[in-house]
Design a protein around this motif. Structure first.
Motif, PDB file in Angstrom:
ATOM      1  N   TYR A 163       0.776  -1.304  -0.063  1.00 51.60           N
ATOM      2  CA  TYR A 163       0.012   0.100   0.009  1.00 51.60           C
ATOM      3  C   TYR A 163       0.928   1.307  -0.163  1.00 51.60           C
ATOM      4  N   TRP A 164       0.101   2.358  -0.695  1.00 49.57           N
ATOM      5  CA  TRP A 164       0.772   3.797  -0.613  1.00 49.57           C
ATOM      6  C   TRP A 164      -0.228   4.666   0.032  1.00 49.57           C
ATOM      7  N   SER A 165       0.142   5.551   1.051  1.00 47.70           N
ATOM      8  CA  SER A 165      -0.744   6.543   1.359  1.00 47.70           C
ATOM      9  C   SER A 165      -0.048   8.006   1.541  1.00 47.70           C
ATOM     10  N   LYS A 166      -0.934   8.811   1.419  1.00 44.15           N
ATOM     11  CA  LYS A 166      -0.310  10.133   1.135  1.00 44.15           C
ATOM     12  C   LYS A 166      -1.367  11.164   1.826  1.00 44.15           C
ATOM     13  N   PRO A 167      -0.721  12.120   2.663  1.00 45.89           N
ATOM     14  CA  PRO A 167      -1.773  12.975   3.400  1.00 45.89           C
ATOM     15  C   PRO A 167      -2.264  13.913   2.443  1.00 45.89           C
ATOM     16  N   LEU A 168      -3.600  14.241   2.780  1.00 45.40           N
ATOM     17  CA  LEU A 168      -4.499  15.381   1.900  1.00 45.40           C
ATOM     18  C   LEU A 168      -4.580  16.681   2.860  1.00 45.40           C
ATOM     19  N   SER A 169      -4.215  17.552   2.098  1.00 47.21           N
ATOM     20  CA  SER A 169      -4.152  19.067   2.879  1.00 47.21           C
ATOM     21  C   SER A 169      -4.642  19.948   2.068  1.00 47.21           C
ATOM     22  N   VAL A 170      -5.491  21.074   2.531  1.00 50.28           N
ATOM     23  CA  VAL A 170      -6.173  22.129   2.055  1.00 50.28           C
ATOM     24  C   VAL A 170      -5.679  23.199   2.834  1.00 50.28           C
ATOM     25  N   ASP A 171      -4.846  24.297   1.906  1.00 49.75           N
ATOM     26  CA  ASP A 171      -4.494  25.461   2.454  1.00 49.75           C
ATOM     27  C   ASP A 171      -3.516  25.146   3.800  1.00 49.75           C
ATOM     28  N   ASN A 172      -2.766  24.211   3.745  1.00 50.00           N
ATOM     29  CA  ASN A 172      -1.668  23.856   4.720  1.00 50.00           C
ATOM     30  C   ASN A 172      -2.533  23.125   5.874  1.00 50.00           C
ATOM     31  N   VAL A 173      -3.571  22.774   5.702  1.00 50.39           N
ATOM     32  CA  VAL A 173      -4.203  22.029   6.983  1.00 50.39           C
ATOM     33  C   VAL A 173      -4.961  20.567   6.566  1.00 50.39           C
ATOM     34  N   LEU A 174      -4.250  19.609   7.439  1.00 52.11           N
ATOM     35  CA  LEU A 174      -4.268  18.547   7.247  1.00 52.11           C
ATOM     36  C   LEU A 174      -5.932  18.025   7.374  1.00 52.11           C
ATOM     37  N   GLN A 175      -6.191  17.176   6.132  1.00 51.88           N
ATOM     38  CA  GLN A 175      -7.708  16.944   6.266  1.00 51.88           C
ATOM     39  C   GLN A 175      -7.835  15.428   6.408  1.00 51.88           C
ATOM     40  N   GLY A 176      -6.554  14.610   6.102  1.00 53.10           N
ATOM     41  CA  GLY A 176      -6.795  13.199   6.029  1.00 53.10           C
ATOM     42  C   GLY A 176      -5.797  12.710   5.293  1.00 53.10           C
ATOM     43  N   ALA A 177      -6.153  11.477   4.597  1.00 51.71           N
ATOM     44  CA  ALA A 177      -5.209  10.904   3.687  1.00 51.71           C
ATOM     45  C   ALA A 177      -5.930  10.161   2.762  1.00 51.71           C
ATOM     46  N   ILE A 178      -5.359   9.705   1.801  1.00 47.25           N
ATOM     47  CA  ILE A 178      -5.779   8.674   0.624  1.00 47.25           C
ATOM     48  C   ILE A 178      -4.735   7.542   0.575  1.00 47.25           C
ATOM     49  N   ALA A 179      -5.302   6.493   0.429  1.00 46.66           N
ATOM     50  CA  ALA A 179      -4.322   5.356   0.601  1.00 46.66           C
ATOM     51  C   ALA A 179      -4.728   4.494  -0.868  1.00 46.66           C
ATOM     52  N   THR A 180      -3.828   3.697  -1.554  1.00 46.71           N
ATOM     53  CA  THR A 180      -4.170   2.755  -2.530  1.00 46.71           C
ATOM     54  C   THR A 180      -3.428   1.658  -2.052  1.00 46.71           C
ATOM     55  N   PHE A 181      -3.931   0.344  -2.487  1.00 47.56           N
ATOM     56  CA  PHE A 181      -3.315  -0.870  -2.042  1.00 47.56           C
ATOM     57  C   PHE A 181      -3.674  -1.956  -3.342  1.00 47.56           C
ATOM     58  N   ILE A 182      -2.942  -2.863  -3.363  1.00 46.64           N
ATOM     59  CA  ILE A 182      -2.859  -4.231  -4.272  1.00 46.64           C
ATOM     60  C   ILE A 182      -2.770  -5.225  -3.385  1.00 46.64           C
ATOM     61  N   ASP A 183      -3.542  -6.273  -3.940  1.00 45.05           N
ATOM     62  CA  ASP A 183      -3.526  -7.528  -3.410  1.00 45.05           C
ATOM     63  C   ASP A 183      -2.211  -8.298  -3.861  1.00 45.05           C
ATOM     64  N   ILE A 184      -1.242  -8.662  -3.220  1.00 42.31           N
ATOM     65  CA  ILE A 184      -0.043  -9.294  -3.441  1.00 42.31           C
ATOM     66  C   ILE A 184       0.032 -10.641  -3.319  1.00 42.31           C
ATOM     67  N   THR A 185      -1.127 -11.501  -3.005  1.00 38.10           N
ATOM     68  CA  THR A 185      -1.119 -12.884  -2.747  1.00 38.10           C
ATOM     69  C   THR A 185      -0.241 -13.710  -3.842  1.00 38.10           C
ATOM     70  N   GLU A 186      -0.678 -13.314  -5.079  1.00 43.10           N
ATOM     71  CA  GLU A 186       0.111 -14.180  -6.153  1.00 43.10           C
ATOM     72  C   GLU A 186       1.640 -14.111  -5.831  1.00 43.10           C
ATOM     73  N   ARG A 187       2.106 -12.741  -5.725  1.00 47.78           N
ATOM     74  CA  ARG A 187       3.406 -12.259  -5.621  1.00 47.78           C
ATOM     75  C   ARG A 187       4.104 -13.329  -4.498  1.00 47.78           C
ATOM     76  N   LYS A 188       3.346 -13.370  -3.157  1.00 50.66           N
ATOM     77  CA  LYS A 188       3.966 -13.943  -1.916  1.00 50.66           C
ATOM     78  C   LYS A 188       3.742 -15.596  -2.358  1.00 50.66           C
ATOM     79  N   LEU A 189       2.821 -16.217  -3.167  1.00 53.16           N
ATOM     80  CA  LEU A 189       3.129 -17.397  -3.659  1.00 53.16           C
ATOM     81  C   LEU A 189       4.011 -17.854  -4.309  1.00 53.16           C
TER      82      LEU A 189
END
Length: 181
Positions: free
Chosen positions: A96-122
């Motif tokens: 996964y990757w996560s990046k904070p979201l800010s508006v006018d230098n005020v932290l609003q939260g974050a957005i995260a993206t992820f992938i299932d890596i089951t096949e890679r682990k196998l």
């Protein structure tokens, strides 16, 4: 347009507010984690819903969560050795990757993206087994012996303790090995 973009992604994506509550999810999030509708997730604390335990099942408090701490300290993060928990209670390995979201230098939260890596682990497990175990007998091979011997020598040097290696000679093993490969 933003919904179209999010829902066209193969990666799961979600957004959280500064309290860790889910603000949105995309279709891939729902599909990968086994949810039927966004309402099952939106408004809920995402860590407590999908990231609450380590792979071994031990508790993973939000205060220790890498994603949670990264966006609270306004940092991006990339992790490839954790699991998310599906709706049915099964764990899947994710990157996964996560990046904070800010508006006018005020932290609003974050957005995260992820992938299932089951096949890679196998595939990694298969490669490991092919490298260190005989394909016919599934017994450890010479490469694994050398690897473990090197580790033992390193440990012995570090600790200053003695080590020993014992060889066993099995009677009539050669004909058995020649017969069965």
């Amino acid at each position: 347009q933003m919904d179209s973009l999010l829902n066209s992604m193969a990666e799961g994506a979600y957004g959280v507010d500064t309290n860790g509550n889910c603000k949105f999810v995309n279709r891939s999030f729902l599909k990968i984690l086994g949810y039927d509708h966004p309402d099952e997730v939106i408004g809920k604390h995402i860590h407590e819903l999908i990231h609450y335990s380590h792979p071994d099942g031990s508790p993973y408090p939000a205060s220790e969560c890498k994603i949670y701490n990264a966006y609270r300290h306004n940092r991006e993060i990339h992790v490839s050795d954790e699991v998310f928990w599906k709706k049915d209670g099964t764990a899947i390995p994710v990157e996964y990757w996560s990046k904070p979201l800010s508006v006018d230098n005020v932290l609003q939260g974050a957005i995260a993206t992820f992938i299932d890596i089951t096949e890679r682990k196998l595939a990694e497990a298969d490669i490991y087994n092919l490298a260190f175990y005989d394909t016919l007998t599934h017994l450890p091979n010479r490469r694994l012996l050398i690897d473990r011997l090197n580790k033992a020598i390193t440990t012995r040097k570090r600790s200053g303790r003695y080590g020993a290696l014992m060889f066993l000679d099995l009677d009539n093993f050669k004909p058995l090995n020649d017969t069965y490969g």
